[in-house]
Design a protein around this motif. Structure first.
Motif, PDB file in Angstrom:
ATOM      1  N   LYS A  46       9.711   6.354  -5.916  1.00  0.00           N
ATOM      2  CA  LYS A  46       8.922   5.885  -4.545  1.00  0.00           C
ATOM      3  C   LYS A  46      10.063   5.634  -3.538  1.00  0.00           C
ATOM      4  O   LYS A  46      11.157   5.258  -3.897  1.00  0.00           O
ATOM      5  CB  LYS A  46       8.207   4.554  -4.524  1.00  0.00           C
ATOM      6  N   PHE A  48      10.463   3.882   0.530  1.00  0.00           N
ATOM      7  CA  PHE A  48      10.030   3.202   1.609  1.00  0.00           C
ATOM      8  C   PHE A  48      10.780   3.951   3.059  1.00  0.00           C
ATOM      9  O   PHE A  48      12.011   3.768   3.095  1.00  0.00           O
ATOM     10  CB  PHE A  48      10.737   1.879   1.723  1.00  0.00           C
ATOM     11  N   LYS A  72       5.912  -1.536  -5.230  1.00  0.00           N
ATOM     12  CA  LYS A  72       5.115  -0.399  -5.535  1.00  0.00           C
ATOM     13  C   LYS A  72       3.787  -0.618  -4.915  1.00  0.00           C
ATOM     14  O   LYS A  72       3.328   0.337  -4.289  1.00  0.00           O
ATOM     15  CB  LYS A  72       5.042   0.176  -6.872  1.00  0.00           C
ATOM     16  N   ASP A  75       3.843  -0.551  -1.023  1.00  0.00           N
ATOM     17  CA  ASP A  75       4.068   0.789  -0.754  1.00  0.00           C
ATOM     18  C   ASP A  75       2.786   1.489  -0.872  1.00  0.00           C
ATOM     19  O   ASP A  75       2.510   2.438   0.222  1.00  0.00           O
ATOM     20  CB  ASP A  75       5.301   1.405  -1.499  1.00  0.00           C
ATOM     21  N   TYR A  94       5.607  -4.247   5.900  1.00  0.00           N
ATOM     22  CA  TYR A  94       6.408  -4.260   4.385  1.00  0.00           C
ATOM     23  C   TYR A  94       6.747  -5.860   4.338  1.00  0.00           C
ATOM     24  O   TYR A  94       6.572  -6.414   3.263  1.00  0.00           O
ATOM     25  CB  TYR A  94       7.570  -3.537   4.344  1.00  0.00           C
TER      26      TYR A  94
END
Length: 285
Positions: A46, A48, A72, A75, A94
């Motif tokens: 992953k 960001f 996770k 996100d 976030y």
């Protein structure tokens, strides 16, 4: 892509060739690595992707003390929100979301539930954000095995409302929601009707109230005022009932918020009230 900071074996801060920073997650990405080395791109799970070139220090600090599972989940929730509403949220989402999820899960594990007094208003005035919140509950349940209720979904929704408004404070989001609710109730009580929540005019009306309340609390009304007295008189005569409703709303604002609407604001609001309360847009009662 070059490693700039290693949070742990699985989470690093990286920088591409043009200087844009990312938070990258992957099993073993940081294991036996050093700053300045190249990222093993095959291990990336992953990434960001932030709007700003540099990752905010507050987010860096938060990631340093957060498990991969929370990162996770956050996100995935943000990714779903962007698919639903577009990339309109500030990077603060976030920070606020990761922090909130950690705290919320801690509360639920201790059987400490919290009720949102604005649940009804959030569901009514921020429908898309609330659905994002409901979807977030499924993601949290899948990852942590915790089933949260719609009150928690509404709290998550409020974080997305904040992020959509350039990261305004939660206090201001609450105040904006309360103003919208008060004005909405003045209109429905004055006309003694239920508004059709499926109509385009209803959506435009609620959107107008959201931005109007934000301008009100930010003291931005005078900057937008054109002082068009001719249009004001035209609207006042043509939409007399809607204008009277606007007058009641202005009285409420003067009494409760010590702020009055400009001429322009009265014109805009009167037109929206006229449109949302015309017979074709009424809900059948």
């Amino acid at each position: 892509m070059i490693i700039r900071q290693i949070f742990n074996n699985n989470v690093i801060r990286a920088e591409n060739q043009v200087g844009h920073e990312f938070v990258v997650i992957g099993n073993g990405l940081g294991f036996k690595k050093k700053n300045g080395q190249r990222v093993d791109v095959e291990k990336i799970e992953k990434t960001f992707v932030l709007k700003s070139d540099k990752i905010p220090q507050k987010l860096i600090d938060l990631i340093g003390e957060t498990s991969v599972a929370y990162l996770k989940v956050a996100d995935e929730i943000v990714g779903n929100a962007k698919q639903e509403m577009g990339d309109i949220f500030s990077d603060n989402i976030y920070i606020s979301l990761i922090d909130h999820i950690q705290f919320a899960i801690s509360r639920y594990r201790k059987s400490v539930g919290v009720k949102n007094s604005l649940l009804w208003q959030i569901k009514k005035f921020y429908k898309k954000e609330f659905m994002i919140g409901m979807g977030a509950l499924d993601i949290i349940d899948a990852q942590f095995g915790i089933q949260m209720d719609e009150h928690e979904a509404s709290f998550i929704a409020m974080h997305f409302v904040n992020a959509r408004q350039d990261g305004q404070g939660m206090k201001q989001t609450v105040e904006i929601t309360e103003i919208i609710d008060d004005i909405f109730n003045i209109v429905t009580d004055y006309y003694e009707l239920e508004l059709d929540e499926t109509s385009c005019n209803y959506s435009r009306f609620i959107t107008h109230l959201q931005y109007f309340a934000q301008r009100l609390l930010s003291n931005e009304q005078d900057q937008r005022a054109s002082g068009d007295n001719f249009l004001y008189e035209q609207v006042k005569d043509k939409y007399a009932q809607a204008f009277q409703c606007t007058h009641l709303i202005n009285q409420y604002l003067e009494l409760k918020h010590e702020s009055a609407m400009s001429i322009d604001e009265k014109v805009y609001l009167t037109i929206h009230i006229q449109r949302v309360t015309t017979r074709k847009d009424m809900a059948s009662s």
